[in-house]
Design a protein around this motif. Structure first.
Motif, PDB file in Angstrom:
ATOM      1  N   THR A  85     -79.101  11.436   9.134  1.00 40.18           N
ATOM      2  CA  THR A  85     -78.828  11.669  10.547  1.00 40.18           C
ATOM      3  C   THR A  85     -78.140  10.436  11.126  1.00 40.18           C
ATOM      4  N   HIS A  87     -76.343   9.015  14.755  1.00 42.22           N
ATOM      5  CA  HIS A  87     -76.113   9.205  16.181  1.00 42.22           C
ATOM      6  C   HIS A  87     -75.117   8.162  16.678  1.00 42.22           C
ATOM      7  N   ALA A 145     -73.283  11.122  24.003  1.00 39.73           N
ATOM      8  CA  ALA A 145     -74.017  10.998  22.745  1.00 39.73           C
ATOM      9  C   ALA A 145     -73.471  12.028  21.767  1.00 39.73           C
ATOM     10  N   THR A 147     -73.784  13.640  17.746  1.00 37.59           N
ATOM     11  CA  THR A 147     -74.487  13.759  16.474  1.00 37.59           C
ATOM     12  C   THR A 147     -73.633  14.624  15.550  1.00 37.59           C
ATOM     13  N   TRP A 223     -81.373  13.084  21.650  1.00 37.60           N
ATOM     14  CA  TRP A 223     -80.060  13.175  21.032  1.00 37.60           C
ATOM     15  C   TRP A 223     -79.663  14.633  20.858  1.00 37.60           C
TER      16      TRP A 223
END
Length: 229
Positions: A85, A87, A145, A147, A223
């Motif tokens: 993951t 971010h 943000a 992802t 997130w």
């Protein structure tokens, strides 16, 4: 030259806070790079640590390095299997009307003698998915943000332009290059699960040049993730 901050360290992994404008590999035209400083990141080990993934030269923040060949092989597999993951926080050169969403635009590489190579959104390209959330806006700049589910070259940069309608602030390839001294993208967090061990987990604070241009961001926020089916 300033010291590189270590965000995470154990026997098989390092996560460093890569400074903006520092390329991972030595540029063709020469100049400083992370390669020049890799020996200083041995930190008592005999081998040089090896970057597992890439960050653009302008991008600051979390960069994972493997400290031995076995770890490198497993970490590469984790990235290929989308188990990692990542971010990011980016500054978009425009004010967004929506608050969050998912960009699913396939990407393809093109090149020309005049402009060199770049990525474009193309139906026949490789699938690319990025989830995003608006964090704040000020003076025509939006903090977002990101992802990414996939890890395509320049994915967030071209998804900002083609998916949100605005390039990242300061991006000289997909935008005007104005408004900031670099492409304003920061790899804020990295989480990689490991079988039988605690995950590799690191967070990189926003650098000073980012903070000067960044709209106010909430101290705590969730997130963006994939929407529930």
């Amino acid at each position: 030259m300033s010291e590189i901050e270590i965000l995470f360290e154990d026997g098989e992994a390092l996560v460093i806070d890569k400074p903006a404008r520092l390329p991972i590999e030595t540029p063709r035209k020469g100049g400083p790079s992370l390669e020049d400083r890799i020996e200083t990141l041995r930190l008592g080990f005999q081998r040089d640590p090896v970057p597992v993934h890439r960050l653009d030269t302008d991008t600051s923040g979390c960069l994972l390095l493997a400290r031995n060949p076995k770890a490198l092989k497993r970490f590469n597999a984790a990235f290929e299997n989308r188990e990692v993951t990542k971010h990011y926080i980016g500054l978009v050169a425009g004010e967004l009307s929506e608050d969050e969403g998912t960009i699913a635009l396939s990407l393809s590489k093109i090149s020309s003698a005049e402009k060199g190579w770049r990525m474009i959104a193309a139906k026949k390209g490789k699938p690319a998915v990025t989830h995003w959330k608006k964090l704040g806006a000020k003076d025509g700049v939006t903090a977002v943000a990101f992802t990414p589910e996939t890890g395509r070259t320049h994915q967030i940069r071209i998804h900002a332009l083609a998916g949100l309608g605005f390039p990242l602030l300061g991006d000289p390839v997909y935008g005007s290059g104005k408004g900031a001294p670099r492409t304003m993208l920061h790899a804020s967090h990295l989480i990689m699960p490991r079988e039988g061990k605690d995950p590799v987990e690191a967070a990189a604070p926003l650098p000073a040049d980012f903070m000067r241009l960044c709209p106010e961001i909430p101290d705590v926020f969730e997130w963006p993730t994939a929407p529930e089916a």
